[in-house]
Write a protein that holds these residues in place. Structure first.
Motif, short mmCIF file in Angstrom:
data_model
loop_
_atom_site.label_atom_id
_atom_site.label_comp_id
_atom_site.label_asym_id
_atom_site.label_seq_id
_atom_site.Cartn_x
_atom_site.Cartn_y
_atom_site.Cartn_z
N CYS A 157 24.46 31.34 60.73
CA CYS A 157 24.29 30.40 61.82
C CYS A 157 23.59 31.06 62.99
O CYS A 157 23.78 32.26 63.27
CB CYS A 157 25.64 29.85 62.26
SG CYS A 157 25.51 28.51 63.49
N TYR A 173 25.40 28.76 58.14
CA TYR A 173 25.04 27.66 59.03
C TYR A 173 25.73 26.36 58.63
O TYR A 173 26.21 25.61 59.49
CB TYR A 173 23.52 27.48 59.01
CG TYR A 173 23.00 26.37 59.87
CD1 TYR A 173 23.31 26.28 61.23
CD2 TYR A 173 22.19 25.36 59.32
CE1 TYR A 173 22.83 25.25 62.02
CE2 TYR A 173 21.70 24.33 60.12
CZ TYR A 173 22.03 24.27 61.46
OH TYR A 173 21.56 23.25 62.23
N LEU A 200 15.83 25.80 63.14
CA LEU A 200 17.20 25.90 62.62
C LEU A 200 17.21 26.64 61.29
O LEU A 200 16.28 26.53 60.49
CB LEU A 200 17.79 24.51 62.45
CG LEU A 200 17.98 23.70 63.75
CD1 LEU A 200 18.42 22.29 63.42
CD2 LEU A 200 18.98 24.39 64.65
N ASP A 230 24.82 20.15 65.04
CA ASP A 230 23.39 20.08 65.37
C ASP A 230 22.79 18.75 64.93
O ASP A 230 21.97 18.16 65.64
CB ASP A 230 22.63 21.23 64.70
CG ASP A 230 22.90 22.57 65.36
OD1 ASP A 230 23.55 22.59 66.42
OD2 ASP A 230 22.48 23.60 64.81
N TYR A 231 23.20 18.27 63.75
CA TYR A 231 22.69 17.00 63.26
C TYR A 231 23.05 15.88 64.23
O TYR A 231 22.20 15.04 64.59
CB TYR A 231 23.25 16.70 61.88
CG TYR A 231 22.99 15.28 61.41
CD1 TYR A 231 21.75 14.92 60.88
CD2 TYR A 231 23.98 14.30 61.54
CE1 TYR A 231 21.50 13.62 60.49
CE2 TYR A 231 23.73 12.99 61.14
CZ TYR A 231 22.50 12.66 60.62
OH TYR A 231 22.25 11.37 60.23
N LEU A 241 21.04 16.27 67.57
CA LEU A 241 19.63 15.90 67.46
C LEU A 241 19.46 14.39 67.24
O LEU A 241 18.51 13.79 67.75
CB LEU A 241 18.98 16.68 66.31
CG LEU A 241 18.88 18.20 66.54
CD1 LEU A 241 18.40 18.89 65.27
CD2 LEU A 241 17.95 18.52 67.70
N CYS A 299 24.24 30.82 66.03
CA CYS A 299 25.10 31.12 67.18
C CYS A 299 25.64 32.55 67.17
O CYS A 299 26.21 33.00 68.16
CB CYS A 299 26.27 30.14 67.23
SG CYS A 299 27.52 30.42 65.95
N HIS A 337 27.43 25.37 62.62
CA HIS A 337 26.83 24.42 63.56
C HIS A 337 26.02 23.29 62.92
O HIS A 337 25.51 22.43 63.64
CB HIS A 337 25.90 25.17 64.53
CG HIS A 337 26.56 25.60 65.80
ND1 HIS A 337 27.29 26.75 65.88
CD2 HIS A 337 26.64 25.02 67.02
CE1 HIS A 337 27.76 26.90 67.11
NE2 HIS A 337 27.39 25.85 67.82
N LYS A 338 25.91 23.28 61.59
CA LYS A 338 25.01 22.32 60.95
C LYS A 338 25.36 20.87 61.30
O LYS A 338 24.49 20.09 61.72
CB LYS A 338 25.00 22.51 59.44
CG LYS A 338 24.02 21.61 58.70
CD LYS A 338 23.96 21.96 57.22
CE LYS A 338 22.94 21.11 56.49
NZ LYS A 338 23.35 19.69 56.43
N ARG A 396 22.77 23.69 73.27
CA ARG A 396 21.61 23.08 72.60
C ARG A 396 21.16 23.95 71.44
O ARG A 396 20.99 25.16 71.59
CB ARG A 396 20.49 22.91 73.61
CG ARG A 396 19.19 22.39 73.03
CD ARG A 396 18.12 22.29 74.09
NE ARG A 396 18.48 21.27 75.06
CZ ARG A 396 18.17 19.99 74.93
NH1 ARG A 396 17.50 19.57 73.87
NH2 ARG A 396 18.52 19.12 75.86
N PRO A 397 20.93 23.39 70.25
CA PRO A 397 20.45 24.20 69.13
C PRO A 397 19.04 24.71 69.39
O PRO A 397 18.28 24.10 70.15
CB PRO A 397 20.48 23.22 67.95
CG PRO A 397 20.43 21.87 68.57
CD PRO A 397 21.15 21.99 69.88
#
Length: 341
Positions: free
Chosen positions: A26, A34, A19, A42-43, A46, A28, A38-39, A14-15
């Motif tokens: 990033c 980023y 952010l 993550d989008y 979410l 992580c 994970h960008k 989970r992010p």
């Protein structure tokens, strides 16, 4: 919180709540920017989570008629009109008032305990309200929320307790919705007895609840206790919010800002306010004999809230879950006495 680890964009982790910007490192710990790490994941995460929250959000049920209170029960000033006053402005309680506050607090705790024991999958929040109403009257008290808080744009509260489920932060109105396994529900009880109010609440787990929600509930209770531990005569009210906010932040949670604790005694809410986040303007000094509530509302997501059309029910803006715990306390020479233990 777990420490960063080397992860790829396909990681299911989970992010974090906050952010980084596209060109920042990033979250992580990979060392990549980023936007290259994970960008995108993550989008997508979410987006899917918001769809899930929209699909599972609480919707209002049917509200039953107002329950009657026997005529021999002493009533607060708003019981008929719905319009409450803020009291005389006096914040220090006499020894006689404190004795009565202890009785009211004990009664409120007993009602909360009785309702809590009845919580299970399948029971409606209206049934919990009926139980609280009956128990309060048996103890000789008046359920303080009943017919409270009428304003020009808001009707008085129609029920005897507040029941706030999942993303509902506070002031949820008991209705025909049945609790489901996996829900969390806050039950907020206030009893008017011997001319004073005792106010307390707790968040309960319904059936099998996921670990993330269990953690939110546990940390929220800890936040309340941290706030109570910060009560010291001579110190500013802001110490309470500082202690609560620090503990919530350390666990990745946010503190609701629109609602706060309050002074309480012969009136339900007086002008003394207790923010649950650090507010340097909350510089009133605590004094021996003050009585007020410590009742942090802690959100799994952002602190922002929105109001339902009923003008009472407050939900998280992002539909993530919220929990709350509350005690009425007395400031003493050695710290705080919990009146609703």
């Amino acid at each position: 919180m777990t420490s960063p680890s080397m992860q790829t964009a396909s990681s299911p982790r989970r992010p974090p709540p906050s952010l980084p910007r596209p060109n920042e490192a990033c979250w992580c710990g990979s060392g990549d920017k980023y936007k290259r790490c994970h960008k995108e994941a993550d989008y997508l995460f979410l987006r899917d989570e918001q769809k899930r929250l929209e699909a599972t959000k609480i919707r209002p049920g049917v509200i039953s008629p107002r329950r009657p209170v026997p005529p021999e029960i002493q009533r607060p000033e708003y019981a008929e009109s719905g319009e409450a006053n803020r009291g005389s402005g006096r914040l220090i309680r006499t020894s006689e008032e404190i004795v009565r506050m202890r009785r009211a607090g004990k009664a409120a705790a007993q009602v909360l305990r009785t309702v809590g024991e009845a919580i299970k999958p399948g029971i409606t929040t209206d049934a919990l309200d009926a139980l609280a109403h009956e128990t309060t009257i048996k103890l000789g008290g008046y359920p303080s929320p009943l017919n409270y808080g009428k304003t020009e744009d808001r009707p008085p509260f129609p029920k005897s307790i507040c029941t706030s489920v999942n993303e509902i932060i506070c002031h949820g109105i008991p209705d025909s919705r049945a609790l489901q396994s996996g829900d969390i529900v806050n039950v907020d009880v206030t009893v008017f007895l011997d001319g004073v109010h005792g106010d307390t609440n707790a968040t309960f787990l319904v059936g099998e609840v996921d670990e993330e929600s269990q953690r939110l509930v546990r940390v929220t209770r800890e936040c309340m206790l941290k706030g109570i531990e910060a009560v010291k005569a001579g110190r500013p009210i802001s110490d309470i919010g500082r202690a609560i906010e620090q503990h919530a932040d350390a666990h990745g949670y946010s503190v609701v800002r629109s609602y706060c604790g309050h002074g309480i005694c012969e009136v339900f809410h007086n002008d003394l306010q207790i923010p649950h986040y650090f507010d340097p303007k909350a510089n009133t000094r605590m004094e021996v004999g003050m009585t007020f509530t410590v009742e942090p509302m802690i959100n799994a997501g952002g602190w922002q809230d929105r109001l339902w059309e009923d003008r009472w029910t407050v939900v998280t803006a992002d539909l993530k879950r919220s929990a709350q715990f509350e005690h009425t306390i007395l400031v003493t020479e050695s710290g705080a006495e919990i009146l609703t233990q």
